[in-house]
Design a protein around this motif. Structure first.
Motif, PDB file in Angstrom:
ATOM      1  N   LEU A  23      -6.000   0.102 -29.838  1.00 29.44           N
ATOM      2  CA  LEU A  23      -6.244   0.814 -31.382  1.00 29.44           C
ATOM      3  C   LEU A  23      -5.262   0.537 -31.951  1.00 29.44           C
ATOM      4  O   LEU A  23      -4.085   0.269 -31.670  1.00 29.44           O
ATOM      5  CB  LEU A  23      -5.939   2.336 -31.028  1.00 29.44           C
ATOM      6  N   SER A  24      -5.631  -0.143 -33.330  1.00 33.49           N
ATOM      7  CA  SER A  24      -4.282  -0.437 -34.661  1.00 33.49           C
ATOM      8  C   SER A  24      -4.472   0.609 -35.427  1.00 33.49           C
ATOM      9  O   SER A  24      -5.458   1.005 -36.019  1.00 33.49           O
ATOM     10  CB  SER A  24      -4.740  -1.804 -35.123  1.00 33.49           C
ATOM     11  N   GLY A  25      -3.380   1.385 -36.013  1.00 34.07           N
ATOM     12  CA  GLY A  25      -3.279   1.901 -37.101  1.00 34.07           C
ATOM     13  C   GLY A  25      -1.913   2.898 -36.936  1.00 34.07           C
ATOM     14  O   GLY A  25      -0.774   2.723 -36.540  1.00 34.07           O
ATOM     15  N   PRO A  35     -12.500  15.344 -36.603  1.00 34.97           N
ATOM     16  CA  PRO A  35     -12.886  14.006 -37.486  1.00 34.97           C
ATOM     17  C   PRO A  35     -13.173  13.261 -36.943  1.00 34.97           C
ATOM     18  O   PRO A  35     -14.041  12.464 -37.707  1.00 34.97           O
ATOM     19  CB  PRO A  35     -10.984  14.363 -38.328  1.00 34.97           C
ATOM     20  N   LEU A  36     -12.379  12.607 -35.421  1.00 40.59           N
ATOM     21  CA  LEU A  36     -12.874  11.322 -35.039  1.00 40.59           C
ATOM     22  C   LEU A  36     -14.235  11.608 -34.102  1.00 40.59           C
ATOM     23  O   LEU A  36     -14.572  10.696 -34.449  1.00 40.59           O
ATOM     24  CB  LEU A  36     -11.601  11.393 -33.930  1.00 40.59           C
ATOM     25  N   THR A 102     -13.956  -0.065 -37.667  1.00 46.79           N
ATOM     26  CA  THR A 102     -12.901   0.476 -38.137  1.00 46.79           C
ATOM     27  C   THR A 102     -13.420   1.733 -38.117  1.00 46.79           C
ATOM     28  O   THR A 102     -14.119   2.214 -38.307  1.00 46.79           O
ATOM     29  CB  THR A 102     -12.100  -0.026 -39.537  1.00 46.79           C
ATOM     30  N   LEU A 103     -12.233   2.970 -38.081  1.00 46.28           N
ATOM     31  CA  LEU A 103     -12.852   4.286 -38.511  1.00 46.28           C
ATOM     32  C   LEU A 103     -11.995   4.823 -38.828  1.00 46.28           C
ATOM     33  O   LEU A 103     -10.736   4.828 -39.751  1.00 46.28           O
ATOM     34  CB  LEU A 103     -12.812   5.239 -37.268  1.00 46.28           C
ATOM     35  N   VAL A 109      -6.513   5.359 -41.156  1.00 44.96           N
ATOM     36  CA  VAL A 109      -8.149   4.361 -40.622  1.00 44.96           C
ATOM     37  C   VAL A 109      -7.284   3.757 -39.472  1.00 44.96           C
ATOM     38  O   VAL A 109      -5.832   2.944 -39.210  1.00 44.96           O
ATOM     39  CB  VAL A 109      -7.327   3.015 -41.440  1.00 44.96           C
ATOM     40  N   LEU A 110      -8.257   3.741 -38.124  1.00 46.31           N
ATOM     41  CA  LEU A 110      -8.635   3.557 -37.079  1.00 46.31           C
ATOM     42  C   LEU A 110      -9.383   2.034 -36.718  1.00 46.31           C
ATOM     43  O   LEU A 110     -10.293   1.886 -37.184  1.00 46.31           O
ATOM     44  CB  LEU A 110      -8.161   3.752 -36.197  1.00 46.31           C
TER      45      LEU A 110
END
Length: 218
Positions: A23-25, A35-36, A102-103, A109-110
């Motif tokens: 994961l990047s965020g 929300p996820l 991306t989420l 933002v992930l």
């Protein structure tokens, strides 16, 4: 002559696998579970029911270096955090295709990095951070244990011990629901693998009923 060893018996394949993404965020909102799940749902292949995909994020800190996160603060995302999706084995390859997606999780933002698939291990003792109770309000320990024992028996899992832990409130689109942590102990390792693969109760998309191996109680 036929001779089956314990090692041979332990080769049962789980129905599900874990697909983990780097994961990047920057951070996650404190109430990130719903929300996820909503951000992931449209990204899954049509053959998967979003409500039945197990979702959890590993290595999220509650504190560190002299500070303690209060409930209203966002959760800073460590570099070692992973998004783990527990999915039926036959859909693991398709789910791994989320690499690079991306989420938007409630404004945070992930970015999903490279995917890795992991087998669910055999374990005689497993732990779930949260399990939904049979009612939306406060989770009475006796009611949760009774519901858990009935569901476990239905999947052929007969543990010697069930231990409820802390209660917490999970925020969902339909309002808050109460959960408790649950430790299941004293079953065969294959039964523990089966429980991890199938989960317990409702809400796996919110991280509910998802078990991981845990050290033995005794």
């Amino acid at each position: 002559m036929y001779w089956e060893t314990e090692q041979e018996q332990a080769q049962e394949t789980a129905e599900a696998v874990d697909v983990a993404f780097a994961l990047s965020g920057r951070a996650l909102p404190e109430a990130y579970a719903a929300p996820l799940a909503e951000a992931l749902a449209p990204r899954l292949v049509p053959q998967l029911d979003p409500d039945e995909v197990g979702v959890r994020i590993t290595h999220l800190p509650a504190s560190g270096h002299g500070w303690w996160r209060t409930p209203d603060q966002p959760i800073l995302l460590p570099r070692r955090s992973r998004l783990v999706l527990r999915v039926p084995r036959e859909h693991a390859g398709a789910v791994a295709g989320l690499t690079g997606a991306t989420l938007d999780v409630a404004g945070e933002v992930l970015a999903l990095g490279q995917a890795q698939s992991f087998e669910i291990p055999a374990a005689a003792t497993v732990y779930a951070h949260r399990v939904l109770g049979p009612q939306r309000g406060a989770v009475e320990e006796t009611a949760l244990l009774a519901a858990a024992r009935e569901e476990l028996a239905g999947m052929g899992v007969h543990p010697k011990r069930l231990l409820c832990g802390r209660q917490e409130t999970l925020v969902t689109a339909d309002g808050p629901v109460a959960t408790r942590s649950l430790l299941v102990d004293g079953m065969g390792p294959q039964a523990g693998r089966r429980l991890q693969a199938r989960g317990l109760g409702r809400g796996p998309c919110w991280g509910c009923g998802l078990f991981i191996p845990h050290k033995a109680v005794i």
